[in-house]
Design a protein around this motif. Structure first.
Motif, PDB file in Angstrom:
ATOM      1  N   VAL A   1      -7.883   4.141   4.682  1.00  0.00           N
ATOM      2  CA  VAL A   1      -8.315   5.496   5.045  1.00  0.00           C
ATOM      3  C   VAL A   1      -8.101   5.724   6.544  1.00  0.00           C
ATOM      4  O   VAL A   1      -7.636   6.788   6.970  1.00  0.00           O
ATOM      5  CB  VAL A   1      -9.788   5.723   4.659  1.00  0.00           C
ATOM      6  N   ASP A   2      -8.403   4.703   7.350  1.00  0.00           N
ATOM      7  CA  ASP A   2      -8.154   4.809   8.797  1.00  0.00           C
ATOM      8  C   ASP A   2      -6.675   5.040   9.075  1.00  0.00           C
ATOM      9  O   ASP A   2      -6.314   5.812   9.970  1.00  0.00           O
ATOM     10  CB  ASP A   2      -8.617   3.538   9.511  1.00  0.00           C
ATOM     11  N   LYS A   3      -5.840   4.385   8.298  1.00  0.00           N
ATOM     12  CA  LYS A   3      -4.388   4.540   8.482  1.00  0.00           C
ATOM     13  C   LYS A   3      -3.940   5.957   8.139  1.00  0.00           C
ATOM     14  O   LYS A   3      -3.106   6.542   8.842  1.00  0.00           O
ATOM     15  CB  LYS A   3      -3.639   3.518   7.607  1.00  0.00           C
ATOM     16  N   VAL A   4      -4.513   6.516   7.054  1.00  0.00           N
ATOM     17  CA  VAL A   4      -4.190   7.903   6.688  1.00  0.00           C
ATOM     18  C   VAL A   4      -4.544   8.839   7.839  1.00  0.00           C
ATOM     19  O   VAL A   4      -3.765   9.726   8.209  1.00  0.00           O
ATOM     20  CB  VAL A   4      -4.946   8.315   5.404  1.00  0.00           C
TER      21      VAL A   4
ATOM     22  N   ARG B   1     -11.302   0.855   3.598  1.00  0.00           N
ATOM     23  CA  ARG B   1     -11.623   1.423   4.908  1.00  0.00           C
ATOM     24  C   ARG B   1     -10.395   1.437   5.815  1.00  0.00           C
ATOM     25  O   ARG B   1     -10.107   2.430   6.486  1.00  0.00           O
ATOM     26  CB  ARG B   1     -12.750   0.617   5.560  1.00  0.00           C
ATOM     27  N   GLU B   2      -9.649   0.340   5.838  1.00  0.00           N
ATOM     28  CA  GLU B   2      -8.454   0.256   6.684  1.00  0.00           C
ATOM     29  C   GLU B   2      -7.384   1.249   6.242  1.00  0.00           C
ATOM     30  O   GLU B   2      -6.701   1.860   7.077  1.00  0.00           O
ATOM     31  CB  GLU B   2      -7.908  -1.167   6.649  1.00  0.00           C
TER      32      GLU B   2
ATOM     33  N   MET C   1       0.847  -1.197   0.000  1.00  0.00           N
ATOM     34  CA  MET C   1       0.000   0.000   0.000  1.00  0.00           C
ATOM     35  C   MET C   1       0.879   1.243   0.000  1.00  0.00           C
ATOM     36  O   MET C   1       1.827   1.358   0.766  1.00  0.00           O
ATOM     37  CB  MET C   1      -0.910   0.014   1.233  1.00  0.00           C
ATOM     38  N   GLN C   2       0.548   2.155  -0.902  1.00  0.00           N
ATOM     39  CA  GLN C   2       1.279   3.415  -1.002  1.00  0.00           C
ATOM     40  C   GLN C   2       0.315   4.577  -0.741  1.00  0.00           C
ATOM     41  O   GLN C   2      -0.807   4.584  -1.233  1.00  0.00           O
ATOM     42  CB  GLN C   2       1.908   3.568  -2.393  1.00  0.00           C
TER      43      GLN C   2
ATOM     44  N   ALA D   1     -14.576   6.733   7.116  1.00  0.00           N
ATOM     45  CA  ALA D   1     -14.936   6.561   5.722  1.00  0.00           C
ATOM     46  C   ALA D   1     -14.855   5.101   5.328  1.00  0.00           C
ATOM     47  O   ALA D   1     -13.989   4.372   5.774  1.00  0.00           O
ATOM     48  CB  ALA D   1     -13.994   7.380   4.842  1.00  0.00           C
ATOM     49  N   ALA D   2     -15.749   4.694   4.451  1.00  0.00           N
ATOM     50  CA  ALA D   2     -15.718   3.329   3.941  1.00  0.00           C
ATOM     51  C   ALA D   2     -16.417   3.294   2.608  1.00  0.00           C
ATOM     52  O   ALA D   2     -17.473   3.866   2.431  1.00  0.00           O
ATOM     53  CB  ALA D   2     -16.410   2.378   4.913  1.00  0.00           C
TER      54      ALA D   2
END
Length: 521
Positions: free
Chosen positions: A75-78, A72-73, A1-2, A481-482
């Protein structure tokens, strides 16, 4: 993931997230292995279906679910990595052209909450305008109650009905010779001159006597609530069962007992309490406005435009609805259109005040208890039909945003009460008229601020309700967000509107006159 930041301007942020095809495929494989033991297929023992067949049967659904979970994961990480506090739900989109087996590129756009330093609660000074309730006011209210609860007694059979008399009537209505739903009633009370029935109905019964039968012709108003009757001509066969005249209403212990009270003293006590409650509400409005004005005057920071847009749309929708119900909708719509920029300034003020109160509440550990929240949900559920209430309760309990919107007004009031407790309050006795004038003066002063000049006098009558910026915007915590799940049902968790009452139940009922639209500033 980037993850790549593509915009950082004021409160606006944007990111591009790239999920590799290998990572997505690996996630799908993991999901296949997870469900394989539960899959049943003819010719195979339970739990022994080969993974390639499981993927062939459920691959599309598992791929959609896996991709959704990964988005979703990510976006949560961002949010976590950049310590972001979203003002509203971020806009998350899977870029066009994505196909299974390729890398997925996701764009994320959001506005963040500004860093707001909770203002000091010291040095707040508020004047409380209090209105003492006099014995004369109590008696005036009781007299009004008596006027609204007049008693009637049978008149002589020769008595011709006049304005103010009550008729007990049976009627049957017909449109184009056919009876219509709700157009029939028996033993219906009607006070001539009350304006409760459609124009022309009551006037044609003037002069009738007990036992008279009469056919009257009327035309339903063009704006009648039952659309199938609006503008239609109708005939009503009316039988006057009884003509009654107004009896004498004495304000004494017997009058009070009609309301289930012990006597007149108890009625006076209850009426005084009602009047005190009314003026206490006005006093709180005046104090709250003074408090919010002090907060607003000392803070001028940037606010998320998405929140301002949402608040403005709420105000604008209310104004348009009120304009549509006014005596001259076209003129009212033009008036509010001319002041559109002012209302947007009000929306921005409300958002800013909401953020300030939120910071004050968090800093001082103001809480809405689970019990208070439960009571709020139960009260809100009462506006729905009995069969829909449980569904509404489940919806609020499962949707954080819905729960936050329901919670916001109570939380705001608790923060305001906290600030009242901290403030230095002085009291001054005034009349109710002076209190209302003080509130109106505050409205005029605030309305003038966005224009930078003296406001023109409004043609529209103002409602005796809170102005648009009396209360801060209801700030709800941002929802994670999802991406939408492909398999999600369209109506899942959706609130169902309460059933409307049958508009034709009383076909002769006159529609209440609409109030002029004028959301206060």
């Amino acid at each position: 993931m980037q993850i790549k930041e593509t915009a950082n301007d004021g409160l606006k942020r944007a990111y591009t997230i790239t999920l590799t095809a290998k990572d997505i495929d690996g996630r799908v494989d993991a999901e296949v292995k997870k469900i394989a033991p539960q899959v049943k297929m003819p010719g195979f023992r339970p739990g022994k279906v080969p993974a390639n067949l499981v993927r062939k049967m459920h691959g599309e659904q598992l791929h959609a679910q896996s991709l959704n979970d990964m988005i979703r994961e990510s976006v949560d990480k961002v949010m976590a990595d950049n310590e972001l506090r979203p003002a509203m739900q971020p806009k998350v989109e899977l870029n066009e052209g994505y196909e299974e087996g390729k890398a997925a590129e996701i764009s994320v756009e959001l506005e963040i909450l500004p860093d707001v330093e909770a203002p000091s609660t010291d040095g707040i000074e508020i004047e409380r305008l209090v209105v003492p309730v006099s014995d004369e006011q109590v008696m005036d209210s009781i007299k009004m109650l008596a006027d609204n609860n007049k008693s009637y007694k049978d008149a002589a059979k020769s008595k011709k009905a006049a304005d103010g008399d009550q008729l007990i009537i049976d009627f049957v209505g017909r449109v184009d010779g056919e009876e219509f739903e709700g157009g029939k009633a028996e033993n219906t009370p009607l006070v001539l001159g009350s304006g409760m029935f459609i124009p022309g109905f009551e006037e044609q019964l003037t002069g009738t006597k007990t036992g008279d039968k009469k056919t009257i012709e009327v035309t339903f108003p063009e704006d009648y609530q039952a659309q199938h009757l609006a503008g239609k001509k109708a005939e009503f066969d009316v039988t006057v069962q009884q003509v009654k005249v107004e009896g004498e209403t004495k304000i004494d212990d017997e009058f009070a007992k009609n309301f289930g009270l012990d006597g007149l003293d108890k009625l006076k006590e209850l009426m005084r309490g009602q009047l005190e409650q009314e003026t206490a509400g006005l006093t709180r409005t005046q104090m709250k406005r003074s408090l919010l004005d002090q907060l607003a005057s000392g803070h001028d920071f940037a606010v998320p435009q998405g929140m301002v847009d949402a608040e403005f749309e709420q105000i604008w929708t209310q104004l348009q609805q009120e304009a549509a119900r006014s005596e001259d909708p076209e003129a009212m719509l033009k008036e509010i259109e001319d002041e559109k920029d002012d209302y947007r300034s009000i929306a921005e003020r409300r958002v800013r005040l909401g953020l300030l109160l939120s910071e004050i509440g968090q800093k001082n550990n103001v809480q809405v208890t689970p019990n208070e929240m439960s009571m709020l949900i139960q009260q809100a559920a009462q506006q729905y039909r009995a069969e829909d209430r449980e569904r509404f309760i489940q919806y609020v309990q499962s949707e954080p945003m819905a729960a936050a919107q329901l919670r916001a007004p109570l939380y705001e009031d608790k923060v305001v009460d906290f600030l009242f407790d901290k403030a230095e309050i002085t009291e001054r006795e005034v009349t109710r008229e002076e209190l209302e004038a003080a509130i109106e003066a505050d409205e005029s002063e605030e309305a003038a601020k966005p224009k930078k000049k003296a406001p023109a006098k409004k043609a529209a009558a103002k409602k005796d309700t809170k102005k648009a910026d009396d209360k801060p915007a209801k700030k709800a915590p941002a929802k994670k967000a999802a991406a939408k799940k492909p398999a999600a049902k369209k109506d899942e968790g959706e609130k169902k509107a309460p059933a409307k009452k049958d508009a034709a139940k009383k076909p002769a009922a006159k529609k209440a006159p609409a109030k002029k639209a004028a959301a206060k500033k």
